[in-house]
Design a protein around this motif. Structure first.
Motif, PDB file in Angstrom:
ATOM      1  N   GLY A 300       0.806  -1.214   0.000  1.00  0.00           N
ATOM      2  CA  GLY A 300       0.000   0.000   0.000  1.00  0.00           C
ATOM      3  C   GLY A 300       0.834   1.256   0.000  1.00  0.00           C
ATOM      4  O   GLY A 300       0.570   2.209  -0.757  1.00  0.00           O
ATOM      5  N   ALA A 301       1.853   1.286   0.846  1.00  0.00           N
ATOM      6  CA  ALA A 301       2.693   2.471   0.941  1.00  0.00           C
ATOM      7  C   ALA A 301       3.463   2.705  -0.354  1.00  0.00           C
ATOM      8  O   ALA A 301       3.660   3.849  -0.768  1.00  0.00           O
ATOM      9  N   ALA A 302       3.898   1.630  -1.012  1.00  0.00           N
ATOM     10  CA  ALA A 302       4.616   1.766  -2.288  1.00  0.00           C
ATOM     11  C   ALA A 302       3.709   2.363  -3.353  1.00  0.00           C
ATOM     12  O   ALA A 302       4.113   3.262  -4.105  1.00  0.00           O
ATOM     13  N   ILE A 303       2.472   1.895  -3.406  1.00  0.00           N
ATOM     14  CA  ILE A 303       1.514   2.416  -4.392  1.00  0.00           C
ATOM     15  C   ILE A 303       1.224   3.893  -4.129  1.00  0.00           C
ATOM     16  O   ILE A 303       1.194   4.721  -5.047  1.00  0.00           O
ATOM     17  N   GLY A 304       1.022   4.253  -2.856  1.00  0.00           N
ATOM     18  CA  GLY A 304       0.759   5.646  -2.514  1.00  0.00           C
ATOM     19  C   GLY A 304       1.913   6.556  -2.891  1.00  0.00           C
ATOM     20  O   GLY A 304       1.716   7.675  -3.379  1.00  0.00           O
ATOM     21  N   ALA A 305       3.139   6.078  -2.689  1.00  0.00           N
ATOM     22  CA  ALA A 305       4.322   6.884  -3.010  1.00  0.00           C
ATOM     23  C   ALA A 305       4.469   7.084  -4.518  1.00  0.00           C
ATOM     24  O   ALA A 305       4.744   8.187  -4.986  1.00  0.00           O
ATOM     25  N   SER A 344     -10.395  -9.179  12.904  1.00  0.00           N
ATOM     26  CA  SER A 344     -10.199 -10.464  12.231  1.00  0.00           C
ATOM     27  C   SER A 344      -8.732 -10.863  12.298  1.00  0.00           C
ATOM     28  O   SER A 344      -7.884 -10.089  12.715  1.00  0.00           O
ATOM     29  N   ILE A 345      -8.449 -12.068  11.894  1.00  0.00           N
ATOM     30  CA  ILE A 345      -7.062 -12.522  11.842  1.00  0.00           C
ATOM     31  C   ILE A 345      -6.625 -12.714  10.384  1.00  0.00           C
ATOM     32  O   ILE A 345      -5.642 -13.371  10.100  1.00  0.00           O
ATOM     33  N   PHE A 346      -7.394 -12.123   9.484  1.00  0.00           N
ATOM     34  CA  PHE A 346      -7.143 -12.265   8.055  1.00  0.00           C
ATOM     35  C   PHE A 346      -6.159 -11.180   7.615  1.00  0.00           C
ATOM     36  O   PHE A 346      -6.531 -10.051   7.323  1.00  0.00           O
ATOM     37  N   ILE A 347      -4.876 -11.541   7.593  1.00  0.00           N
ATOM     38  CA  ILE A 347      -3.831 -10.569   7.294  1.00  0.00           C
ATOM     39  C   ILE A 347      -3.987  -9.974   5.898  1.00  0.00           C
ATOM     40  O   ILE A 347      -3.802  -8.768   5.708  1.00  0.00           O
ATOM     41  N   TRP A 348      -4.355 -10.788   4.916  1.00  0.00           N
ATOM     42  CA  TRP A 348      -4.483 -10.263   3.561  1.00  0.00           C
ATOM     43  C   TRP A 348      -5.600  -9.231   3.456  1.00  0.00           C
ATOM     44  O   TRP A 348      -5.582  -8.369   2.587  1.00  0.00           O
ATOM     45  N   GLY A 349      -6.578  -9.330   4.334  1.00  0.00           N
ATOM     46  CA  GLY A 349      -7.622  -8.307   4.381  1.00  0.00           C
ATOM     47  C   GLY A 349      -7.061  -6.968   4.808  1.00  0.00           C
ATOM     48  O   GLY A 349      -7.429  -5.914   4.267  1.00  0.00           O
ATOM     49  N   LEU A 350      -6.153  -6.994   5.790  1.00  0.00           N
ATOM     50  CA  LEU A 350      -5.500  -5.756   6.232  1.00  0.00           C
ATOM     51  C   LEU A 350      -4.656  -5.173   5.106  1.00  0.00           C
ATOM     52  O   LEU A 350      -4.626  -3.951   4.900  1.00  0.00           O
ATOM     53  N   VAL A 351      -3.959  -6.043   4.378  1.00  0.00           N
ATOM     54  CA  VAL A 351      -3.131  -5.578   3.260  1.00  0.00           C
ATOM     55  C   VAL A 351      -4.002  -4.911   2.192  1.00  0.00           C
ATOM     56  O   VAL A 351      -3.689  -3.820   1.699  1.00  0.00           O
ATOM     57  N   ALA A 352      -5.143  -5.540   1.860  1.00  0.00           N
ATOM     58  CA  ALA A 352      -6.028  -5.010   0.821  1.00  0.00           C
ATOM     59  C   ALA A 352      -6.629  -3.673   1.244  1.00  0.00           C
ATOM     60  O   ALA A 352      -6.694  -2.725   0.444  1.00  0.00           O
ATOM     61  N   GLY A 353      -7.072  -3.584   2.494  1.00  0.00           N
ATOM     62  CA  GLY A 353      -7.638  -2.333   2.994  1.00  0.00           C
ATOM     63  C   GLY A 353      -6.622  -1.214   2.978  1.00  0.00           C
ATOM     64  O   GLY A 353      -6.931  -0.065   2.621  1.00  0.00           O
TER      65      GLY A 353
END
Length: 454
Positions: A300-305, A344-353
């Motif tokens: 996410g941070a890479a895309i924002g930059a 939740s414990i769904f790490i990929w959900g945090l990444v997507a958000g």
């Protein structure tokens, strides 16, 4: 500036110091659990690694208008470079938490000089029709740091030591030094300028008081720094009406400038807030190591930059309305998803958000600064620049202090693990309310522009 290459070189030279400062800031966030154990401190204490850095910047940046009038650009650049190098060495060798904070103080002084210097060069030498892209390039140097900071810090902490975070940035500062010496102009002669010492004192009282208040929130002792903060605010306001103000506050009468300033500061709140919440949540609640905590924020941070300079070019072509409004809508959706997924414990959900939210940041964050400064006359650029950069750093410190305080209070009442979950969600929803507010104001501005006057 002689040519475009010189301009880009000057921007990158000054921006690299800001990049290093933000990189340390976000890299150290993933080390907080380690620092808490090593130094025997609390969550509220450890956030001073970030807060003292931002506090010093908030104090130094308002003085930048005086420094730019009094000293050559190259002299200011060299001072900033040396301050940062000293801070890196101190922190690499730091045996105690107090020495660690001392090094961060030096780094804050450096960035406090370098950041307004970079935007002064942009506003002075960059053509108006290319300003969006140029400011986007300047913000790229600071916005790319969160893209690699948590991963960088997590990798070194997990496989070596958190002290190494500072060691490996020494070459970056050396590169900045040589780049600046070859590109920053020599011919800017210093002018006569007077520094109002009482105004400087008021800035110290103002920012120190309010930050100490936030750090001690919920205790009777917090009332003392709160009073000091308001005394500083009153003194600063009074001195601003004098013959030699640090910053001319007349620019705040421009309502359009204030709107985009507010939006920019809300985005800064989010950037610093999430860089505190997510790494600590992933380590404390999900039980992952520092490297994993940092890796989660990388996409996410890479895309924002990457989007920062692209969005600047878009602004130059189509204006601010489309990129800013689209960005704000994406921020609202992405941030809400992050807040809800913290149970939740769904790490990929945090990444997507986080990716969704950072796309919005990339489209709107830098463009709000460009649009706000474009609302001013050339004579007011230095004051507008100082206000943006001062409040950017202070708002980041405030966001970190608020988020740390909320989580700390929740941990005290609900236990360390459950309190981290509850506190993180409360902090995220508090910041989400600010996002909704600024989206409302932006919609009002862009669709009813006649109601907004300078």
């Amino acid at each position: 500036m002689e040519n475009n290459k010189k301009l880009v070189g000057a921007i990158l030279a000054t921006g690299l110091m800001s990049f290093a400062g933000v990189l340390i800031e976000t890299a150290m966030n993933v080390t907080f659990p380690t620092l808490i154990q090593q130094f025997g401190i609390t969550t509220s204490d450890v956030q001073w690694v970030t807060t003292i850095y931002l506090l010093v910047i908030s104090i130094i940046v308002p003085i930048s208008t005086f420094l730019l009038k009094r000293f050559q650009l190259r002299t200011l650049f060299l001072a900033a470079n040396m301050f940062f190098l000293a801070g890196l060495v101190i922190d690499f060798l730091s045996p105690t938490f107090a020495i660690l904070l001392l090094g961060r103080l030096f780094q804050g002084a450096s960035t406090g000089i370098a950041l307004p210097l970079m935007f002064h060069i942009i506003l002075t030498y960059s053509p108006y029709e290319k300003r969006g892209a140029t400011i986007g390039l300047g913000n790229l140097t600071t916005s790319i740091a969160p893209a690699i900071g948590p991963t960088y810090g997590g990798l070194l902490t997990a496989h070596w030591s958190w002290n190494a975070i500072f060691l490996f940035l020494i070459p970056v500062i050396v590169i900045s030094l040589f780049l600046g010496l070859s590109s920053i102009p020599k011919n800017t002669a210093p002018k006569n300028a007077t520094l109002d010492v009482l105004s400087v004192l008021s800035i110290v009282m103002l920012f120190s008081g309010f930050l100490l208040f936030l750090n001690q929130l919920g205790t009777i002792a917090s009332l003392v720094p709160l009073v000091v903060g308001f005394m500083g605010l009153g003194l600063f306001w009074q001195r601003a009406k004098g013959p030699h103000p640090l910053i001319r506050l007349d620019v705040l009468k421009n309502r359009s400038f204030c709107l985009f300033l507010f939006g920019f500061l809300v985005c800064q709140f989010l950037l610093l807030g999430v860089s505190f919440v997510l790494p600590n949540f992933v380590q404390i609640v999900l039980g992952k190591d520092a490297f994993t905590a940092g890796l989660i924020m990388l996409p996410g941070a890479a895309i924002g930059a990457i989007l920062a300079p692209i969005a600047g070019r878009l602004l130059d072509k189509v204006g601010p309305k489309k990129p800013i409004l689209l960005g704000m809508v994406l921020i609202v959706i992405g941030w809400l998803a992050l807040a809800l997924l913290l149970r939740s414990i769904f790490i990929w959900g945090l990444v997507a958000g986080h990716i969704f939210y950072m796309i919005g940041i990339g489209l709107s964050y830098s463009n709000m600064m460009t649009t706000g400064l474009n609302k001013l006359t050339p004579e007011s650029y230095a004051d507008g620049n100082a206000i943006f950069n001062t409040l950017q750093q202070f708002s980041g410190a405030v966001a970190t202090a608020i988020v740390a305080t909320i989580i700390n209070l929740a941990q005290s009442n609900a236990g360390y693990l459950q309190g981290t979950i509850i506190g993180s969600q409360i902090a995220m929803f508090v910041l989400w309310a600010l996002v909704l507010l600024i989206l409302f104001f932006m919609l009002h501005y862009f669709f009813r522009p006649k109601t907004m006057t300078k």
